[in-house]
Every structure is written in C-alpha cells, then in structure tokens.
Write a protein that holds these residues in place. Structure first.
Motif, PDB file in Angstrom:
ATOM      1  N   ASP A 174       1.865  -2.717   2.658  1.00  0.00           N
ATOM      2  CA  ASP A 174       2.603  -2.700   1.394  1.00  0.00           C
ATOM      3  C   ASP A 174       2.366  -3.982   0.600  1.00  0.00           C
ATOM      4  O   ASP A 174       2.275  -3.953  -0.632  1.00  0.00           O
ATOM      5  CB  ASP A 174       4.099  -2.523   1.654  1.00  0.00           C
ATOM      6  CG  ASP A 174       4.445  -1.120   2.114  1.00  0.00           C
ATOM      7  OD1 ASP A 174       3.624  -0.208   1.872  1.00  0.00           O
ATOM      8  OD2 ASP A 174       5.511  -0.930   2.720  1.00  0.00           O
ATOM      9  N   GLU A 175       2.269  -5.116   1.285  1.00  0.00           N
ATOM     10  CA  GLU A 175       2.036  -6.368   0.565  1.00  0.00           C
ATOM     11  C   GLU A 175       0.630  -6.418  -0.012  1.00  0.00           C
ATOM     12  O   GLU A 175       0.427  -6.921  -1.123  1.00  0.00           O
ATOM     13  CB  GLU A 175       2.269  -7.575   1.480  1.00  0.00           C
ATOM     14  CG  GLU A 175       2.162  -8.892   0.716  1.00  0.00           C
ATOM     15  CD  GLU A 175       2.649 -10.077   1.509  1.00  0.00           C
ATOM     16  OE1 GLU A 175       2.338 -11.220   1.108  1.00  0.00           O
ATOM     17  OE2 GLU A 175       3.355  -9.883   2.520  1.00  0.00           O
ATOM     18  N   VAL A 176      -0.357  -5.900   0.715  1.00  0.00           N
ATOM     19  CA  VAL A 176      -1.717  -5.837   0.170  1.00  0.00           C
ATOM     20  C   VAL A 176      -1.725  -5.006  -1.103  1.00  0.00           C
ATOM     21  O   VAL A 176      -2.341  -5.378  -2.113  1.00  0.00           O
ATOM     22  CB  VAL A 176      -2.689  -5.249   1.212  1.00  0.00           C
ATOM     23  CG1 VAL A 176      -4.035  -4.928   0.562  1.00  0.00           C
ATOM     24  CG2 VAL A 176      -2.879  -6.221   2.369  1.00  0.00           C
ATOM     25  N   SER A 177      -1.032  -3.861  -1.055  1.00  0.00           N
ATOM     26  CA  SER A 177      -0.945  -3.019  -2.248  1.00  0.00           C
ATOM     27  C   SER A 177      -0.223  -3.744  -3.374  1.00  0.00           C
ATOM     28  O   SER A 177      -0.627  -3.663  -4.544  1.00  0.00           O
ATOM     29  CB  SER A 177      -0.219  -1.722  -1.910  1.00  0.00           C
ATOM     30  OG  SER A 177      -0.072  -0.911  -3.047  1.00  0.00           O
ATOM     31  N   ALA A 178       0.830  -4.491  -3.029  1.00  0.00           N
ATOM     32  CA  ALA A 178       1.594  -5.230  -4.044  1.00  0.00           C
ATOM     33  C   ALA A 178       0.751  -6.307  -4.711  1.00  0.00           C
ATOM     34  O   ALA A 178       0.851  -6.532  -5.927  1.00  0.00           O
ATOM     35  CB  ALA A 178       2.836  -5.849  -3.400  1.00  0.00           C
ATOM     36  N   VAL A 179      -0.082  -6.974  -3.916  1.00  0.00           N
ATOM     37  CA  VAL A 179      -0.944  -8.013  -4.486  1.00  0.00           C
ATOM     38  C   VAL A 179      -1.899  -7.408  -5.505  1.00  0.00           C
ATOM     39  O   VAL A 179      -2.103  -7.952  -6.603  1.00  0.00           O
ATOM     40  CB  VAL A 179      -1.744  -8.733  -3.379  1.00  0.00           C
ATOM     41  CG1 VAL A 179      -2.745  -9.691  -3.998  1.00  0.00           C
ATOM     42  CG2 VAL A 179      -0.815  -9.483  -2.456  1.00  0.00           C
ATOM     43  N   ARG A 180      -2.477  -6.277  -5.172  1.00  0.00           N
ATOM     44  CA  ARG A 180      -3.448  -5.661  -6.077  1.00  0.00           C
ATOM     45  C   ARG A 180      -2.775  -5.184  -7.366  1.00  0.00           C
ATOM     46  O   ARG A 180      -3.324  -5.321  -8.449  1.00  0.00           O
ATOM     47  CB  ARG A 180      -4.167  -4.527  -5.367  1.00  0.00           C
ATOM     48  CG  ARG A 180      -5.150  -5.069  -4.321  1.00  0.00           C
ATOM     49  CD  ARG A 180      -5.847  -4.004  -3.535  1.00  0.00           C
ATOM     50  NE  ARG A 180      -6.925  -4.603  -2.740  1.00  0.00           N
ATOM     51  CZ  ARG A 180      -7.349  -4.133  -1.587  1.00  0.00           C
ATOM     52  NH1 ARG A 180      -6.809  -3.047  -1.067  1.00  0.00           N
ATOM     53  NH2 ARG A 180      -8.335  -4.746  -0.937  1.00  0.00           N
ATOM     54  N   TRP A 181      -1.575  -4.653  -7.245  1.00  0.00           N
ATOM     55  CA  TRP A 181      -0.864  -4.264  -8.455  1.00  0.00           C
ATOM     56  C   TRP A 181      -0.444  -5.499  -9.259  1.00  0.00           C
ATOM     57  O   TRP A 181      -0.417  -5.453 -10.495  1.00  0.00           O
ATOM     58  CB  TRP A 181       0.356  -3.415  -8.097  1.00  0.00           C
ATOM     59  CG  TRP A 181       0.022  -1.991  -7.798  1.00  0.00           C
ATOM     60  CD1 TRP A 181       0.089  -1.355  -6.600  1.00  0.00           C
ATOM     61  CD2 TRP A 181      -0.450  -1.025  -8.746  1.00  0.00           C
ATOM     62  NE1 TRP A 181      -0.316  -0.049  -6.715  1.00  0.00           N
ATOM     63  CE2 TRP A 181      -0.651   0.190  -8.026  1.00  0.00           C
ATOM     64  CE3 TRP A 181      -0.729  -1.051 -10.104  1.00  0.00           C
ATOM     65  CZ2 TRP A 181      -1.105   1.342  -8.649  1.00  0.00           C
ATOM     66  CZ3 TRP A 181      -1.187   0.102 -10.726  1.00  0.00           C
ATOM     67  CH2 TRP A 181      -1.370   1.276 -10.007  1.00  0.00           C
ATOM     68  N   ALA A 182      -0.132  -6.563  -8.562  1.00  0.00           N
ATOM     69  CA  ALA A 182       0.217  -7.802  -9.263  1.00  0.00           C
ATOM     70  C   ALA A 182      -0.992  -8.357 -10.026  1.00  0.00           C
ATOM     71  O   ALA A 182      -0.852  -8.896 -11.131  1.00  0.00           O
ATOM     72  CB  ALA A 182       0.736  -8.846  -8.275  1.00  0.00           C
ATOM     73  N   VAL A 183      -2.195  -8.221  -9.444  1.00  0.00           N
ATOM     74  CA  VAL A 183      -3.417  -8.630 -10.149  1.00  0.00           C
ATOM     75  C   VAL A 183      -3.560  -7.841 -11.443  1.00  0.00           C
ATOM     76  O   VAL A 183      -3.871  -8.385 -12.509  1.00  0.00           O
ATOM     77  CB  VAL A 183      -4.654  -8.434  -9.255  1.00  0.00           C
ATOM     78  CG1 VAL A 183      -5.929  -8.566 -10.081  1.00  0.00           C
ATOM     79  CG2 VAL A 183      -4.664  -9.449  -8.125  1.00  0.00           C
ATOM     80  N   VAL A 184      -3.334  -6.531 -11.347  1.00  0.00           N
ATOM     81  CA  VAL A 184      -3.425  -5.682 -12.540  1.00  0.00           C
ATOM     82  C   VAL A 184      -2.404  -6.124 -13.584  1.00  0.00           C
ATOM     83  O   VAL A 184      -2.710  -6.224 -14.783  1.00  0.00           O
ATOM     84  CB  VAL A 184      -3.222  -4.201 -12.174  1.00  0.00           C
ATOM     85  CG1 VAL A 184      -3.189  -3.328 -13.425  1.00  0.00           C
ATOM     86  CG2 VAL A 184      -4.326  -3.730 -11.236  1.00  0.00           C
ATOM     87  N   LEU A 185      -1.181  -6.394 -13.144  1.00  0.00           N
ATOM     88  CA  LEU A 185      -0.123  -6.819 -14.065  1.00  0.00           C
ATOM     89  C   LEU A 185      -0.485  -8.119 -14.757  1.00  0.00           C
ATOM     90  O   LEU A 185      -0.415  -8.222 -15.995  1.00  0.00           O
ATOM     91  CB  LEU A 185       1.192  -6.973 -13.293  1.00  0.00           C
ATOM     92  CG  LEU A 185       2.370  -7.540 -14.103  1.00  0.00           C
ATOM     93  CD1 LEU A 185       2.727  -6.611 -15.247  1.00  0.00           C
ATOM     94  CD2 LEU A 185       3.573  -7.780 -13.195  1.00  0.00           C
ATOM     95  N   VAL A 186      -0.868  -9.123 -13.980  1.00  0.00           N
ATOM     96  CA  VAL A 186      -1.228 -10.413 -14.562  1.00  0.00           C
ATOM     97  C   VAL A 186      -2.434 -10.263 -15.480  1.00  0.00           C
ATOM     98  O   VAL A 186      -2.476 -10.834 -16.584  1.00  0.00           O
ATOM     99  CB  VAL A 186      -1.515 -11.452 -13.454  1.00  0.00           C
ATOM    100  CG1 VAL A 186      -2.060 -12.748 -14.052  1.00  0.00           C
ATOM    101  CG2 VAL A 186      -0.249 -11.741 -12.652  1.00  0.00           C
ATOM    102  N   GLY A 187      -3.420  -9.492 -15.032  1.00  0.00           N
ATOM    103  CA  GLY A 187      -4.619  -9.302 -15.841  1.00  0.00           C
ATOM    104  C   GLY A 187      -4.322  -8.638 -17.169  1.00  0.00           C
ATOM    105  O   GLY A 187      -4.796  -9.082 -18.225  1.00  0.00           O
ATOM    106  N   VAL A 188      -3.508  -7.581 -17.155  1.00  0.00           N
ATOM    107  CA  VAL A 188      -3.173  -6.879 -18.397  1.00  0.00           C
ATOM    108  C   VAL A 188      -2.387  -7.790 -19.336  1.00  0.00           C
ATOM    109  O   VAL A 188      -2.647  -7.834 -20.548  1.00  0.00           O
ATOM    110  CB  VAL A 188      -2.384  -5.600 -18.088  1.00  0.00           C
ATOM    111  CG1 VAL A 188      -1.813  -4.989 -19.369  1.00  0.00           C
ATOM    112  CG2 VAL A 188      -3.270  -4.583 -17.382  1.00  0.00           C
ATOM    113  N   VAL A 189      -1.426  -8.524 -18.791  1.00  0.00           N
ATOM    114  CA  VAL A 189      -0.623  -9.426 -19.627  1.00  0.00           C
ATOM    115  C   VAL A 189      -1.497 -10.493 -20.281  1.00  0.00           C
ATOM    116  O   VAL A 189      -1.373 -10.767 -21.488  1.00  0.00           O
ATOM    117  CB  VAL A 189       0.494 -10.083 -18.788  1.00  0.00           C
ATOM    118  CG1 VAL A 189       1.151 -11.231 -19.558  1.00  0.00           C
ATOM    119  CG2 VAL A 189       1.545  -9.049 -18.408  1.00  0.00           C
TER     120      VAL A 189
END
Length: 529
Positions: free
Chosen positions: A391-406
């Motif tokens: 779950d944390e690996v998945s969270a990191v990847r979604w966090a990358v997407v979030l930071v990248g989009v912002v």
C-alpha cells in the motif's frame, strides 16, 4: 535560464532535437527497466541501500548540478568574472557541509527528512515539519525548472508564443512523473548517472576546445576574457555582480551564505545520502562527489572565460541579459558553425546535456517530495504506521503523480513571469530551516521538540518575510510585481538574515521550552551519530 532561438536552435536545425529525443527515450527505457523490480519501500526510497560509493557519487553529482548551475554559472563568469568564479567556489564549499553530516545522517537509518527528525524527537510533529520543509523546498524549485526548460524546448522547435511553451512544460512534466513514479530511486539514479556522464563529456570537450584556441596558454585566455568582457582589470576584482555599495556587499555575503549552507541540504540530496550502504560509504561517496564537482566547477570557469573572450559580453547580453545562453553560444563558435560537423556534434552534446540535466533534477526533487508525503504524512501521521508495504509503494506512486500534476499546473500558470528567484528561495529555505535542525538533531543532545519546531517553522517564516519584503517581489524593473513597490530592504537572497535566525530559534526553543521525557530519552540518536 531561458534559451532563446537566437542561441542556436534556428541555426543548427533539428540535429540537437533529434539527439535530445534519443537520449530521453533511451533514458526512459532504462529507467523503467531497472524500476520493474521496485516493489519494496526501501527500493523506491533508497534503491535498497545497495549503491556503491562510486555509483552514488556519480548520481549525487547529477542530483547536485542543476541546469541553473550549468548555464547561469558559465554566464556569470563570462559577464562579471571574479564574482562568478567565487560562486563556483561556493558551490564546492556547500558539499563540505554535506560531508560533515553524511555519515551521521546515514547512521540514523531513515528514509526521509521527517523520519530523521522523528528519530531524534519522537512524535508526528517532527514528521509534519519535515514534510512541510520538503514541499516548500521542492515545489518552487521544480516549478522554476519546468518553466524554464519548457520555454527552451519550444524555442528549440522554433515555435514561438505561450501555447507551445506550455505544451512543452506539460510533456516534460509527464516524463518527470514517469521517471520518478516507475523508476524510483534506482531509475532516478540511473538518469543522474547518464546526466553526469553527458555533462562531463560536454564540458571536457568545451574546455579542450577553448584552451586549444589560446594554444593552451592560460595567461592569454585570461587576457582575452578581460578584454572581451569590457571590464579589463576590473574583471578580476570583486563587485561585478552587485554594486560596490553597502547593499551590494550585503547581497553578495547573503548569496554566499545561502549557497554554502543550503545548496547541498536539499531533500533530494539528503535522500541520496541515505541510499549509501553504510555511514562510512556515505561519507566516501560525498568525498568523491566533491572531487567531481570541483572538476565541473573548474570547467565552468574555463568555459566562462572562453565565452567572455570568444563570444564577448555584448553578444552574450544581447541574447540573454542574465548570460544564460553563453555556454550554447560558445559551443556554436567553438564548433565552427552550423556547416561544420564538429559544430553540430558539439552543440548537440551541450543541448542534450542541458535538457537531461533539468529532467534529472526535477525527477529527483519530485521523488523526494512524494516520499515525504507518502511516508511521513500518509503512512505515519494519517495511518499511524499501519500501512502495508504494498500500500505504501502504491501511495508513493500516486503521490508522485499528485506532486507532478501540481507543479506542472503551477509552471504553466506562471509562464511568462520572472520566477528565477524561486530557485534561490528554495536553497534559502534549506539553509535556514533544514540545516540548523539537522545539525542540532545529529550533534546536540540538548535539542528538544520545541527547539526543532522553532528552528524549522521560524526559519521558514523568516525566509518568506525576507522574500516578500525584498526586491524580488516589488520595487525593481525585474521584480515579480514590477509596477508596485512595497519592498523595505535590498536583499535578493534570504541567507544573511534567515540562517542565523534558524540557528538562534533552535537554541532558544531548546533551552527555554518545556522538556519532554522523549527529548531526554532519544538523545541517543545524537550520541550514535
């Protein structure tokens, strides 16, 4: 850092673009290939701490050398001489600070800045403070880099206007997200190594060709640079970067303090230290990085001297008042022009190095910001450490997407604004809010939770106040709001005021604040370090 079409895109045709695209495609393929097995938290954050000192040093050199260092430093040496060379020295000295903390930092054995502080001062407050500082350092830096490189790509394609530049920003942002999300630390490290090799190859070629033009006579090169700059003997004297008045001297001192204290203490550099196999390996890798950066800065000085002598300050300023095109202009002259095979190859090599430099740096910064969000805020503060590894690996990847989009949205939104000061602001925050708390955490057993929070948030607030009330925001023709004037001082960087404030507040908070049992119990981190 904007590269105009006049710098060579129109002259050299599509060869640099083709080579650049090939480098990007190959790097992306290799990054995704090495990231296929990245299904563990330690892999994502630190490449499972398996990197040797040599590989880590190459990757750290890639992390450390941004396009701002590559282009601006060359331009500054070409235009102002002494002060530009002094800034190159400061770039090296900043790594001495990292060398001081590399081994003890690695011995703490945490993934993120917030985790390091939480090991010293247990509690969610330390992790939140680390996440706040990480985001404040990384996001503005990424926005500034994306904005600049997006404009550069548009000019390289010979497309003018805001539309193509904004599309370029979005495409580069998508590449950045892919590198960070799927490659993790292994993939980002590979990109940094490729970038370091490209940059060194380009700079070695530039240096050899410059020296050859002057028959390897350093005295002749210096004399030609002094004449070409139009400053003559003043070229080798301080005072070229700022006026020789009190405000100018204070600005220069503040810039030196900011660079030395903050340039190597950014979150992605601290994550790089944690990728080493052990504390001694981390220290050894930092030493190797210093040697590589010394060689790079020496080559930048030679390139800057060559640009002053062969291109001339008038031509450099005519292309870009800040001198950011000096390296590309020099490459064009040294290669013999667009009809020369050497000219096309050299210009292509330099352009590829510039773009892979920016892409590599923003990927590392994005991964550091996402790791802080996922590991500190989501996994430990919100989920209280009860998150599974998958779950944390998945969270990191979604966090990358979030930071990248912002960051992409922000970079597109501020397109056309003069936001180069954001890079200096990020380094200033690292100097004032990160370094004092790190040094106290690692080396002072009297450091407390109150001291940590005072140091971090006090240093951060001081940086904001100095920035908002200074000439970067209002009161000058190149300010963000050039038509308004509410500045109260002339400091363009925050280090002179904010760094002492960060150290002072950390000490005051520790000696006057309420001490907790955990403050006393966990000073073992400082002792072990």
């Amino acid at each position: 850092m904007i590269l105009h079409a006049a710098s060579g895109a129109d002259t050299f045709g599509s060869s640099p673009l083709t080579a650049f695209l090939l480098v990007i495609v190959l790097s992306l393929f290799l990054s995704l290939l090495v990231g296929l097995d990245t299904d563990k938290v330690a892999d994502l954050y630190t490449a499972n701490r398996t990197m040797s000192a040599g590989k880590n040093a190459l990757a750290a050199t890639g992390d450390y050398l941004s396009a701002l260092t590559l282009l601006s430093a060359t331009g500054l040496v070409a235009l102002v001489g002494h002060d530009g060379m002094a800034l190159a020295i400061c770039t090296v000295l900043a790594l001495a600070v990292l060398l001081l903390i590399a081994e003890p930092l690695r011995k703490v054995d945490r993934f993120t800045l917030g985790g390091t502080w939480e090991a010293r001062v247990p509690g969610n407050a330390a992790r939140v403070a680390g996440a706040v500082v990480t985001l404040v350092v990384c996001v503005p830096y990424v926005v500034a880099q994306l904005s600049a490189v997006g404009t550069a790509v548009a000019h390289l394609l010979d497309l003018h206007g805001p539309g193509p530049a904004k599309v370029s920003i979005a495409l580069i942002g998508a590449l950045m997200i892919c590198f960070a999300a799927f490659g993790g630390m292994r993939g980002v490290s590979l990109i940094q190594i490729v970038k370091a090799v490209l940059v060194f190859g380009a700079m070695v070629a530039i240096v050899l060709l410059v020296l050859r033009r002057f028959d390897f006579d350093i005295a002749a090169l210096l004399d030609g640079a002094a004449k070409g700059s139009g400053l003559f003997e003043a070229y080798f004297e301080p005072g070229g970067l700022y006026p020789p008045d009190t405000t100018g001297k204070l600005n220069l001192i503040s810039l030196y303090i900011t660079l030395i204290a903050g340039a190597a203490c950014t979150p992605h550099m601290l994550m790089r230290v944690n990728a080493a196999r052990s504390g001694p390996e981390a220290r050894r890798a930092t030493k190797y990085t210093m040697f590589l950066v010394v060689a790079f800065c020496a080559s930048v000085v030679v390139a800057g001297l060559g640009a002053a002598a062969l291109v001339g300050s008038k031509t450099v300023v005519g292309s870009d008042p800040r001198g950011n095109n000096a390296l590309l202009q020099l490459a064009g002259i040294l290669g013999g022009g667009p009809d020369s095979t050497v000219g096309v190859i050299l210009y292509t090599l330099v352009v590829s190095a510039v773009f892979i430099t920016t892409l590599a740096v923003v990927s590392g910064l994005t991964l550091a910001a996402a790791a802080s969000l996922a590991h500190d805020v989501y996994a430990h503060v919100l989920r209280r450490g009860r998150l599974t590894e998958d779950d944390e690996v998945s969270a990191v990847r979604w966090a990358v997407v979030l930071v990248g989009v912002v960051t992409v949205v922000l970079a597109v939104g501020v397109y056309g604004w003069d936001i180069q000061f954001l890079g200096g602001f990020s380094v200033g925050v690292a100097a004032a809010a990160t370094l004092p708390a790190l040094l106290y955490s690692l080396f002072w057993k009297g450091f407390t939770r109150a001291g940590l929070l005072w140091s971090v948030y006090g240093g951060l607030a001081c940086c904001f106040l100095v920035l908002i009330s200074g000439p970067n925001i209002s009161g000058t023709p190149v300010a963000l709001f050039a038509d308004r004037d509410f500045h109260v001082h002339g400091l363009e960087t925050t280090g002179l005021i904010a760094v002492p404030v960060g150290f002072l507040l950390g000490w005051i908070g520790s000696v006057t604040g309420r001490r907790r049992a955990t403050d006393r119990a966990d000073h073992r981190v400082a002792v072990r370090s």
